[in-house]
Write an enzyme that holds these catalytic residues in place. Sequence first.
Site, PDB file in Angstrom:
ATOM      1  N   GLU A 249       3.583   0.291 -17.056  1.00  0.00           N
ATOM      2  CA  GLU A 249       4.495   0.916 -16.094  1.00  0.00           C
ATOM      3  C   GLU A 249       3.948   0.557 -14.726  1.00  0.00           C
ATOM      4  OE1 GLU A 249       7.335   2.561 -16.588  1.00  0.00           O
ATOM      5  OE2 GLU A 249       7.136   2.228 -18.739  1.00  0.00           O
ATOM      6  N   CYS A 283       6.479   5.426  -7.807  1.00  0.00           N
ATOM      7  CA  CYS A 283       6.959   4.083  -8.150  1.00  0.00           C
ATOM      8  C   CYS A 283       8.487   4.010  -8.111  1.00  0.00           C
ATOM      9  CB  CYS A 283       6.408   3.642  -9.490  1.00  0.00           C
ATOM     10  SG  CYS A 283       6.674   4.840 -10.799  1.00  0.00           S
TER      11      CYS A 283
HETATM   12  P1  NAD Z   1      -5.153  -0.644  -7.327  1.00  0.00           P
HETATM   13  O1  NAD Z   1      -4.350  -1.844  -7.664  1.00  0.00           O
HETATM   14  O2  NAD Z   1      -6.596  -0.816  -6.974  1.00  0.00           O
HETATM   15  O3  NAD Z   1      -5.151   0.421  -8.533  1.00  0.00           O
HETATM   16  C1  NAD Z   1      -3.979   0.905  -9.115  1.00  0.00           C
HETATM   17  C2  NAD Z   1      -4.396   1.856 -10.247  1.00  0.00           C
HETATM   18  O4  NAD Z   1      -5.089   1.121 -11.255  1.00  0.00           O
HETATM   19  C3  NAD Z   1      -5.380   2.948  -9.835  1.00  0.00           C
HETATM   20  O5  NAD Z   1      -5.050   4.126 -10.514  1.00  0.00           O
HETATM   21  C4  NAD Z   1      -6.734   2.438 -10.278  1.00  0.00           C
HETATM   22  O6  NAD Z   1      -7.610   3.494 -10.625  1.00  0.00           O
HETATM   23  C5  NAD Z   1      -6.394   1.616 -11.501  1.00  0.00           C
HETATM   24  N1  NAD Z   1      -7.246   0.455 -11.729  1.00  0.00           N
HETATM   25  C6  NAD Z   1      -7.749  -0.375 -10.824  1.00  0.00           C
HETATM   26  N2  NAD Z   1      -8.440  -1.370 -11.420  1.00  0.00           N
HETATM   27  C7  NAD Z   1      -8.361  -1.153 -12.755  1.00  0.00           C
HETATM   28  C8  NAD Z   1      -8.844  -1.824 -13.895  1.00  0.00           C
HETATM   29  N3  NAD Z   1      -9.546  -2.939 -13.836  1.00  0.00           N
HETATM   30  N4  NAD Z   1      -8.581  -1.285 -15.104  1.00  0.00           N
HETATM   31  C9  NAD Z   1      -7.849  -0.173 -15.233  1.00  0.00           C
HETATM   32  N5  NAD Z   1      -7.350   0.506 -14.183  1.00  0.00           N
HETATM   33  C10 NAD Z   1      -7.596   0.021 -12.951  1.00  0.00           C
HETATM   34  O7  NAD Z   1      -4.387   0.027  -6.173  1.00  0.00           O
HETATM   35  P2  NAD Z   1      -4.490   1.440  -5.502  1.00  0.00           P
HETATM   36  O8  NAD Z   1      -4.899   1.242  -4.085  1.00  0.00           O
HETATM   37  O9  NAD Z   1      -5.219   2.445  -6.304  1.00  0.00           O
HETATM   38  O10 NAD Z   1      -2.951   1.789  -5.553  1.00  0.00           O
HETATM   39  C11 NAD Z   1      -2.070   1.060  -4.719  1.00  0.00           C
HETATM   40  C12 NAD Z   1      -0.982   0.394  -5.470  1.00  0.00           C
HETATM   41  O11 NAD Z   1      -0.946   0.763  -6.830  1.00  0.00           O
HETATM   42  C13 NAD Z   1       0.344   0.829  -4.904  1.00  0.00           C
HETATM   43  O12 NAD Z   1       0.764  -0.069  -3.930  1.00  0.00           O
HETATM   44  C14 NAD Z   1       1.248   0.856  -6.067  1.00  0.00           C
HETATM   45  O13 NAD Z   1       1.878  -0.394  -6.169  1.00  0.00           O
HETATM   46  C15 NAD Z   1       0.399   0.931  -7.256  1.00  0.00           C
HETATM   47  N6  NAD Z   1       0.491   2.190  -8.003  1.00  0.00           N
HETATM   48  C16 NAD Z   1       1.550   2.343  -8.816  1.00  0.00           C
HETATM   49  C17 NAD Z   1       1.683   3.506  -9.529  1.00  0.00           C
HETATM   50  C18 NAD Z   1       2.851   3.733 -10.438  1.00  0.00           C
HETATM   51  O14 NAD Z   1       3.198   4.872 -10.688  1.00  0.00           O
HETATM   52  N7  NAD Z   1       3.454   2.687 -10.994  1.00  0.00           N
HETATM   53  C19 NAD Z   1       0.730   4.500  -9.409  1.00  0.00           C
HETATM   54  C20 NAD Z   1      -0.359   4.304  -8.555  1.00  0.00           C
HETATM   55  C21 NAD Z   1      -0.469   3.124  -7.868  1.00  0.00           C
END
Ligand code: NAD
Length: 475
Positions: A249, A283
Site C-alpha cells: 500500500e 495517502c
Molecule cells: P520513508 O520512505 O523513509 O519511509 C516510509 C515508511 O517506511 C516509514 O514508515 C518508515 O519507517 C518505513 N521504512 C523506511 N525504510 C524501510 C525499510 N527498509 N524497510 C521497512 N520499512 C521501512 O519516508 P518517510 O519520510 O518516513 O515518509 C515520507 C513518505 O512516505 C511520504 O512522502 C509518503 O509518500 C510515504 N508514506 C506513505 C504512507 C501511506 O499511507 N501510504 C504512510 C507513510 C508515509
Amino acid sequence: MPHEFHLLIDGTERAGSTGEAGDVLDPATGEKIGQVAYASVQDLREAVATTARGLRDWAATPPWERGRVLKRAADILRSDLEAAALTITREQGKPLAQARTEVERSADFLEWGGEQARRISDRLIPGRTRGSRVEIRSLPIGVVAAFTPWNFPMALAAKKFAGALGAGCSIICKPSQETPGPVLVMARALLEAGVTPAALAVVFGHANQVSDHLVAAREVTKLTFTGSIPIGKRLAAAAGAEVKSVTMELGGHAPVIICSDVDPEWAADMLADAKFSNAGQICLSPSRFFVEASIQERFTTRFVERAKARRVGAGTDPASEMGPLANARRLAAVEELVEDARSRGASVLVGGKRVGQRGFFYAPTVITDVPDDAEILHQEPFGPIAPILPFNDEAAMLERANRPEFGLAAYVVTHDIGRQRRLIDALEYGVVGVNGPVTHYPEAALGGWKESGIGTEGGIEILEPYQRTKQVSLR
Ligand code: NAD
C-alpha cells in the site's frame, strides 16, 4: 522520565539485546518523550523463531475461536480508547478527536478480520473420474512480516493484524520507530484477548537491517508494507528475489476534479476539511485540485478562507483542528516543495511557512499558478498544501490527472451523472471518491493501481493476501 518502548517477543516486552535505543519525539514540541528499543540481529532471529513456533498453535486454533479472540481484542481497545488515542496524539501529533476515530477504526478492522475468519471455508469440486473429487483448502500463508508507517500508526497496522491473524498466520510487525506506542497498545490488547503469545511480535530498529533480515528469513513467507513508493520498490524487489508474496500500500497524489455545476463554496468547505485532515499526511489525501475555470475564483477564495480559519495547534488542545507534521523530515520536505513551486513562479495565497519555531507545525497552504515542472505536481506532498489548477479542456485535464505513476485515490465533484460516469471511467485510480472524501472502512477493499500498490486490504477479501491454497486430489 522518558517512556520506554520495548520489543515484544513471545508475550514479553524487553529491551534489545545490545541495549541500543532511539529517541521518540513529541511533534508538537520537538522534545524527547521516550526511548524505543532497537532489535539486534539476535533479537530478530528470536522473533522469527518464536513466530514460526506460534504459527503452529495459532493456525490450529479453530477459525471460530480466532474470531472470538479478535472481537475481544477490539472490545479491549474500545474500552481504553482515551489512553490509546493519547498515545497516537503524543507521538504522531494529530488532534485527539482524530486519534479517537483512528482507535475506533482499528478496533473495527480487528473485529472484521475476526468475522471473516468465521467465514473461511474450503471447496469441494467433483473430479473427472467417477467417485473422485478435488478439495481446495484455504490455509494461512505462514509467518507474516508487516512494515507499518507513522501517519496512522495504529489503524494501518490493524488492517494487517486483522488479515493475518484472522487467516491463522503469525505476524512480526515493525512499526515506524517514530511512533512505537500505538502498535504496542494494540498488540497488548490482542494478547490479553487470547492470541497465542508466540504468534505475534513487535520489533523496532534500523529499518533496512530489520527488513533485510525479515525478508530473507526462510520462515517468513509473506511481506506486507504501507509507506512510500521508493521503499515499497526496494522491499518488493527483495521479496521477489526470494519468491515471497507481497502486499504493498504505497503513496498517492490524488487529483480532484471540481466541475462548474457545483456550488464552489460547498466544494471548497468539503475539500478543505479533507485536505487538512491529519495535516495532509494521508495517502488518500486530495492533492491536485483541478477546478473548472468558470468557478475557480469563487472556489479559491473560499478555500483560502478555510485554510486561514483552520486552528493549528498541539493535538492535545481540544481547540486544535490541525496538528503538527509528524516529524522534522516531513517539515523539511514540505518547506522544500513550497519553495520549489515559489521559485518556479507559483503564487502562495495563504500559508507557505512554519507556524512558530517549536515543534513541526506548518501552516495550511494554498498555491496557484503552479507550472507543470514544479516538484509538487510530481512528488506526493504528504502535507497541508493545496495546489489549485484551473482547467477548461476536460480531455487535457484528464491527461494531466492520469499522468503521474501514482494510482491510489482520485475525486470527482459534480452532480451531473453523465459527467460523473465519464470521469470515473477515465480515471486510472484504485479508489474514486464522488462528491465527498474517501475513508477506508474495513468492509470495503482498497488498493492502489500503477506504482501505488500491489493487492488490496480490507473487504470480504481481507484474509486472502494471508492465505495460500492446497489442492488435494482425492480418488
Ligand atoms: P520513508 O520512505 O523513509 O519511509 C516510509 C515508511 O517506511 C516509514 O514508515 C518508515 O519507517 C518505513 N521504512 C523506511 N525504510 C524501510 C525499510 N527498509 N524497510 C521497512 N520499512 C521501512 O519516508 P518517510 O519520510 O518516513 O515518509 C515520507 C513518505 O512516505 C511520504 O512522502 C509518503 O509518500 C510515504 N508514506 C506513505 C504512507 C501511506 O499511507 N501510504 C504512510 C507513510 C508515509
